[in-house]
Design an enzyme around this catalytic site. Structure first.
Site, PDB file in Angstrom:
ATOM      1  CB  CYS A   1      -9.000   3.464   6.042  1.00 23.50           C
ATOM      2  SG  CYS A   1     -10.267   2.803   4.945  1.00 23.50           S
ATOM      3  CB  CYS A   2     -13.439   6.343   5.553  1.00 16.36           C
ATOM      4  SG  CYS A   2     -13.339   5.320   4.063  1.00 16.36           S
TER       5      CYS A   2
ATOM      6  CD  GLU B   1     -11.293  -1.612  -0.379  1.00 15.68           C
ATOM      7  OE1 GLU B   1     -12.070  -1.302   0.528  1.00 15.68           O
ATOM      8  OE2 GLU B   1     -10.054  -1.681  -0.224  1.00 15.68           O
TER       9      GLU B   1
ATOM     10  CB  CYS C   1      -9.935   6.329   1.762  1.00 19.20           C
ATOM     11  SG  CYS C   1      -9.925   6.256   3.559  1.00 19.20           S
TER      12      CYS C   1
ATOM     13  CG  HIS D   1      -2.100   0.934   1.074  1.00 18.95           C
ATOM     14  ND1 HIS D   1      -1.996   2.221   0.573  1.00 18.95           N
ATOM     15  CD2 HIS D   1      -3.409   0.739   1.348  1.00 18.95           C
ATOM     16  CE1 HIS D   1      -3.210   2.774   0.559  1.00 18.95           C
ATOM     17  NE2 HIS D   1      -4.082   1.904   1.010  1.00 18.95           N
TER      18      HIS D   1
END
Lengths: 665, 665
Positions: free
Chosen positions: B411-412, B318, B336, B206
């Site tokens: 995460c968001c 995603e 995100c 990532h």
């Protein structure tokens, strides 16, 4: 060897052997054999390429190694990262067993398959634990763990496939080696599961055992297997499974079966479950189950089925989408879901005698299912989209858009094999008085006092000739199906004499011809195969303003390879003002019929702007090229896509008038 | 406290502090403060609800527990099933740090955040290993394993977020507690990674560390961090990562960065990487990187961006879809990804000075990003679809279509917090001669010799008043952006005098007003906010025959709750022949402007048939109800959807003429 025309027993030797007391309107025909045409070619490839090759793939992928590990006959690690590796072996065994039941199987193939089955039956027996438990994943990787991970463990799922293989083998060969293994496992499951003390009150994350246990009951007469199947159906939808990553709908545990309004969750799980639901109905007479199954089938057809008969709009959880959520390029429409849909629809056809289930069966078989395996039987697709775009990215793990020899999750290939191997049983039925031909393939069919020979080039040509070869005498109905796409566009003759409107009348899809039939009598059904344009449901947003080409039971698609050089499928527009044409192409794709239509390419709009959205109705000129000159667009049957190149493809084609006049920023 | 008008230093205290030698056309304005309007309200909710609540969520979800485990200060198991739980803490710290840098932050909030940051900085320092390594997942669950699972381990990703938090904290407070922790980890990474002997030649699954290391270089002046960032960029696309479940595109390892033709794979990964690519360009002058970034941005906008500015069409991985694959109901468009897109686009704006990047920034901020958090700052969406259907199933694990306090993969929420807390920095820039106002929000902005006060009700009203408050004298340009949707529909006046066409001319989106500005001078930009209809790209099949409503920078949607009773959104058709209206609604959704349009409901076709597809052009009557009477349809800003009920919603609305005349079987 000919089919037996007047079998004393109503019991088919196929996948569904209803008991004498079963509450169904139809039963599978006592004898059915496909001897020519499209399905014969595909079944030959299945017998000679798919099934033998499948054994090799099971060896390469380690499925057999896992069984040897469990039997203590090999060293090493469990192969594959999925707990249901065994089920691929079971499904392969089922396919091989059905193939042995086909009288057209060559001696060499029979000998090879007989040997393989014996070998694997022995291996399974040695791998099986003394109390009947058999699943290599848990035996090898988690010794001592049993039925504790029902959500993802697939133990009952694997048991179901083992049972189906064993029943197939017993029916086609009379052999008991596999059946003994399966019965030991089924007995063990029956002892362990239930609502009593010291029993497991649980269900499998993947339905499959329900339909298998009903068939085991039919095969052995042991009522407890039917009761256990019913119990598994009854216990579903009470939150026995955890929510899981995808929510309880994923495994249909969100609502009790009888209370469901709509199909939901993982498509294959849902449809295997519903096949079992109809089976339990058939043997118990619990009409709430049949009503549920019909309700869900209708909702599925009306709102969640692709034109190909494929189902499943979501890649993420391999699930049904919302109603009318049918994006063609994101159609997941797994091959296994088409197969499960065939199994479910066939059971409803028999249970109710309604022609619509046979219409559906035909659509799925010729389109959403058949696209799953290549002409040569060597390659498969897992995902059957209705559109592949220019610029499609191939490595997203789904193998979309190109045919593959085997998969990490290899559920589809042996599933294709078992359906093709048992396909003749899906073609004809009997209603207690006479024979019902609900699918059309060259071959011989017999039941309930009538034996016929069918000669046809269907689905390429619309003429179906049915010759009576034997009868048991008396007035008997011979029933033919008039496909739903042909209503009003067919004719029928008996002994060369066209029938008038009084007799040639289809009642809800059935053409019921009652006669004192004599051998030599001939019935000819003529179906109009003129190609046609089909419109989508008004609520199916994803293909608004588009039409599809169909011809007879076949859905067509356009592939890049057949269009004039420089034509971009993304910009193709069909001119509806021109007639469609069709052409027999013996040399193309094993012999097929193409459809031609007039089309042009639309101005694609500017491709240089960073922002492709425009202002509606604004005056000014559109950027981009002018629409191109009309040309002849060529469509091929959808089931033959991706045989020549990994290029763009589409089923739905925009028509003119489907866009707004707009300029680009 | 007022913004400093003529800062001697060109260095912003925001997320991007370009070095003096950076190769960018613009720089962030030296001072920027939002004091009123939409963004001020959202930022207040962020400061008072989101950020304080976020700390509680981190405690509840176990993120802080994991740090205590690593520090030896707690017992138990690692909480959560994701390896990057630490990154939520880091992003929260970054948000809190930026908030401390806002002069509008109340004393109470400042005190609370200062305390929390000190507490967490201490905890991080104690959890950090002596050599600098810090990731609780590996420390707790896999002691001894380090940088061995780069595909899914997220160690460098977490390091990146730690670095960004530390830089933010150092910039806004001057404190070094967090920076010391981050530098130790960054130093450790620099020592371990590389192409030399005993070094790890690997990249993170990532991307994120690239942009963070450039910022650490900017913060500390340590060149090796810039070099390491560039090295990570250079090593990508050489197959250092395994294929993985989703293929190498998923983590952009399928092709070297400079050779990519198109964005690909996981959207957030792709866009964080590209933000880093522009950063490395800015500090090294490697133009091949800038060219790559511009090329990919343009391709993304032209073919893979939803009208809301959201990106990512695939739920499964995603990921970006194929070109023009933009299904509205299956829009993944993760919050995100919108944030990552803002970060990437802002960097391109500064690097190139091109207005299109500011246009894009505005679109994403007001639509695809802002929809991700509720008005009260308490709830979030992970997925931002452009359509929610009647009958939408909610429990597929994505929480589509309803707002949630926190997520398993969280995460968001902290990503929203850090962007809102640092948002003023994204509003204005400087070109070396004067100030550039590229976004419009009430507040004060200053750089390069000009300080202004902006007063506006944007995006609700189109009037933007800019008052000069201080200048450093001399001829200086004040540059305003004319949004791309307003081209040809705006006017400007200076001191009440409309400018003529010679001066009021936007050059590629910029209105450059060069004057000897005096305090008290006022510029008024008037943008025409008449609502408009927008058409999709010709190749975007999923919304063919539809239009969307936009007003100014806002995309609108229709929600079930605003329509007349009995109206089914599935059947809504917009009548394009009537004018759109707008209405200020101070009491609705925190104060908004609705748009009205004339619409009717289409005949839905038969819903009783099992087969919803029809025959094109066949004579006969359509089944189903007749089209309804025209009525007034009400649209609300897309970013306010799902605040009142979990009902159907849609952005794209079919217009009449978009369907074929057809009958149903």
């Amino acid at each position: 060897m000919e089919a037996q025309p007047t079998s004393a027993s109503p019991v088919s030797a196929g996948p569904l052997a209803l008991t004498a007391g079963a509450r169904t309107v139809l039963r599978p025909a006592a004898a059915a054999r496909i001897t020519g045409g499209l399905w014969e070619a595909r079944r030959t490839a299945n017998a000679h390429r798919s099934i033998p090759g499948g054994y090799d793939r099971l060896e390469e992928a380690g499925n057999l190694h896992n069984l040897r590990l469990a039997a203590g006959e090999a060293d090493g690690e469990y192969a594959g990262d999925l707990p249901f590796m065994d089920s691929d072996v079971h499904k392969w065994l089922e396919a091989a067993a059905w193939q042995l039941g086909d009288p057209g199987t060559t001696a060499a193939t029979s000998a090879e398959l007989t040997g393989r089955i014996a070998e694997l039956a022995g291996l399974l027996a040695r791998a099986q634990q003394s109390d009947g438990y058999l699943q290599t994943h848990f035996q090898v990787r988690k010794p001592g763990v049993r039925f504790e991970e029902l959500d993802w463990g697939h133990e009952l799922y694997c048991a179901g496939h083992l049972i189906q293989a064993a029943v197939a083998h017993a029916r086609t060969t009379g052999g008991s080696e596999l059946l003994d293994v399966a019965r030991r496992f089924a007995d063990h499951i029956d002892e362990r599961f239930g609502t009593g003390e010291n029993r497991i009150d649980g269900i499998c994350g993947h339905p499959e055992i329900e339909t298998a246990l009903v068939e085991l009951y039919r095969c052995t007469g042991e009522r407890r297997h039917l009761d256990r199947a019913r119990w598994f159906v009854d216990r579903r939808g009470h939150g026995l499974l955890p929510e899981g990553r995808f929510g309880s709908r994923y495994w249909q545990d969100h609502v009790p079966v009888r209370e469901a309004d709509a199909v939901a969750g993982h498509s294959v799980r849902q449809l295997y479950l519903l096949a079992g639901v109809v089976d339990v109905y058939a043997e118990t007479g619990d009409r709430t189950l049949l009503e549920t199954a019909e309700r869900l089938w209708e909702e599925m057809g009306a709102t969640r089925t692709y034109l190909t008969g494929g189902v499943g709009s979501h890649h993420k959880d391999e699930a049904f989408g919302d109603p009318y959520e049918l994006p063609p390029e994101r159609a997941y429409t797994e091959t296994c879901a088409a197969i499960a849909s065939v199994m479910f629809g066939w059971r409803l056809l028999l249970a109710t005698g309604r022609a619509r289930y046979a219409d559906h069966l035909e659509r799925v078989l010729f389109n959403g299912f058949l696209s799953g395996v290549s002409l040569d039987g060597e390659r498969y697709v897992y995902v059957n989209p209705l559109q592949v775009r220019d610029g499609h990215e191939r490595d997203d793990g789904d193998h979309t858009a190109f045919r593959t020899r085997w998969f990490r999750c290899a559920c589809c290939p042996p599933n294709v094999m078992r359906l093709l191997a048992s396909l003749p049983h899906y073609m004809a039925a009997a209603d207690g008085e006479g024979l019902v031909l609900h699918q059309y393939a060259t071959g011989t069919y017999a039941s309930d006092g009538i034996a016929v020979r069918v000669s046809t080039d269907y689905p390429w040509r619309g003429r179906v000739e049915v010759s009576i070869t034997e009868t048991a005498g008396g007035d008997r109905p011979l029933t033919l199906r008039v496909p739903h796409w042909a209503r009003g566009r067919w004719s029928v003759s008996v002994a060369g004499e066209p029938l008038g409107p009084d007799e040639a009348r289809d009642e809800d899809g059935w053409l019921r011809l009652r006669r004192r039939w004599q051998p030599g009598d001939t019935v000819v059904l003529d179906l109009d195969l003129a190609p046609r344009l089909t419109t989508p449901p008004e609520r199916a947003d994803a293909v608004r303003g588009c039409v599809a080409v169909e011809r007879g039971p076949l859905v067509y698609c356009v592939e890049q390879v057949d269009q004039p050089a420089g034509t971009r499928l993304e910009d193709l527009r069909l001119d509806t003002g021109h007639a469609l044409t069709s052409e027999e192409r013996p040399g193309l794709l094993g012999g097929t019929v193409t459809v031609g239509a007039t089309a042009h390419t639309a101005a694609p709009g500017s491709s240089t702007s960073w922002w492709p959205y425009g202002r509606y109705g604004e005056s000014g000129e559109r950027t981009g090229e002018a629409p191109g000159e009309p040309f002849e667009m060529t469509a091929v049957p959808y089931h033959l896509w991706a045989h020549r190149e990994h290029g763009p493809m589409r089923v739905w084609i925009p028509v003119d008038g489907s866009r707004s006049d707009a300029v680009r920023d």
